[in-house]
Design an enzyme around this catalytic site. Structure first.
Site: not given
Ligand code: ATP
Length: 359
Positions: A126, A193, A226, A250
């Site tokens: 971002y 992640k 995930d 987000d």
């Protein structure tokens, strides 16, 4: 006495939900002196002003330390950078705090959800650091990648950079743990992640694990992004405080809004050391703008957060209870949450009902 607060009604549904909220806040008896500013791409198109984020707006927020903001549209795929993101970066509003809990009367597949999201607001994909093929900068980056990673980026690519610093990672995690301790929340979960983005998310995760050691009273867990998507859909009531980097934050914010009945009911606050800007999770919803159809609940809940931030606890409780009463009665609801769309009321009538429920 009145509180001086910067007001950015925004565009799309922003002006309608903000007007509704300002009326509800006035009805609590707490007095505000609103300093009103426009911003964003629609403002630039309409006025011909060069800057979508005027310097005088940033000065006003820095001076008042507080703002209530409606959404601002970000045109997709154009040269326009998100003004919402630029504002957070300019004022170093490093923490985006988004409470997601069920309210009686709002239809949802789940009950007993009480999650607070802490999204790092200044870094990650971002950050807006992107390069297009054909530019000199892209050529230099391609050369660096080839030199260090022994492979070339595909012809006609674009590249985005994901900066994650130890400073910002530790800052958001510590902020979340302090909140957990202060409000006696039971658990903080760090989302990442790191098994794929070993250096960037790996750094975020390692910083989180170090900070967590300073808070032995609060339970700690960390999960891959995930994995939490699966678990949030199956048993969301299991989660308490989530801490995420910017992009994951987000996405999971919208997912959690969906768990409690949709984007129309999810408030938020962007918090920095010098200022706090309250704004709903949802965007400008241009499909329903100007039609008196938008649900102002998220923005009214931002108003509740603002009152509590100011120490006006009783007024905040009264406004939240009035909102709960209207939602529970199930009569004056907007179309997004009304079980019978034909009987839904508009934005202004919803606010009237909330004001009538204030005692
Ligand atoms: P952004 O990219 O700025 O987050 P977006 O276009 O992805 O915006 P939103 O504007 O947040 O998404 O909204 C998606 C849809 O959800 C809207 O088109 C609208 O139909 C619905 N929606 C969002 N907010 C509200 C609201 N307050 N009341 C009713 N419906 C809403």
């Amino acid at each position: 006495m009145s509180y001086r607060v910067t007001l950015i009604p925004g565009d799309g549904i922003g002006p309608e939900i903000t007007a509704a909220t300002v009326r509800c806040l006035a009805a609590t008896g707490v007095r505000f002196d609103w300093e009103i500013f426009e911003a964003g791409s629609e403002f630039v198109n309409r006025t011909g002003r060069p800057d979508p984020l005027p310097g005088e707006l940033l000065d006003a927020i820095s001076r008042n330390h507080l703002a209530l903001k409606g959404p601002l549209t970000t045109p997709i795929g154009t040269g326009f950078r998100s003004v919402n993101v630029a504002l957070r970066q300019a004022l170093d509003l490093f923490a985006c705090v988004r409470p997601c809990k069920n309210y009686p009367g709002i239809p949802s597949r789940y009950q007993n959800i009480d999650i607070v999201i802490f999204r790092e607001n200044t870094e990650d994909l971002y950050a807006g650091i992107e390069f297009q093929s054909g530019t000199e900068a892209f050529g230099e980056i391609n050369g660096l990648v080839a030199g260090y990673n022994h492979r070339w980026l595909r012809h006609n690519s674009a590249v985005g950079i994901k900066p994650i610093s130890e400073f910002s990672s530790r800052r958001i995690v510590r902020f979340a743990f302090d909140y957990a301790e202060r409000l006696r929340r039971r658990k903080v979960s760090i989302i990442h992640k790191a098994e794929v983005m070993r250096l960037s998310d790996g750094l975020f995760l390692e910083a989180a694990r170090q900070v967590a050691r300073d808070y032995p009273e609060v339970q700690y867990s960390d999960l891959p992004i995930d994995n939490i998507c699966d678990q949030l859909v199956r048993e969301p009531e299991y989660f308490d405080i989530l801490v995420l980097s910017n992009l994951f934050g987000d996405i999971i914010s919208d997912l959690c809004a969906g768990l409690i009945g949709g984007l129309g009911v999810a408030p938020g606050a962007n918090i920095g050391t010098r200022a706090v800007v309250f704004e709903p999770t949802h965007g400008s919803a241009p499909d329903i703008a100007g039609q008196d159809k938008a649900n102002p609940t998220a923005q009214i809940l931002c108003g509740v957060m603002l009152l509590r931030h100011l120490g006006e606890i009783a007024a905040g409780d009264r406004l939240e209870n009035a909102l709960k009463a209207v939602l529970q009665a199930g009569i004056h609801l907007t179309a997004d949450i009304h079980p019978e769309k034909a009987k839904a009321v508009g934005t202004a009538a919803f606010a009237d009902a909330v004001m009538a429920a204030l005692f």
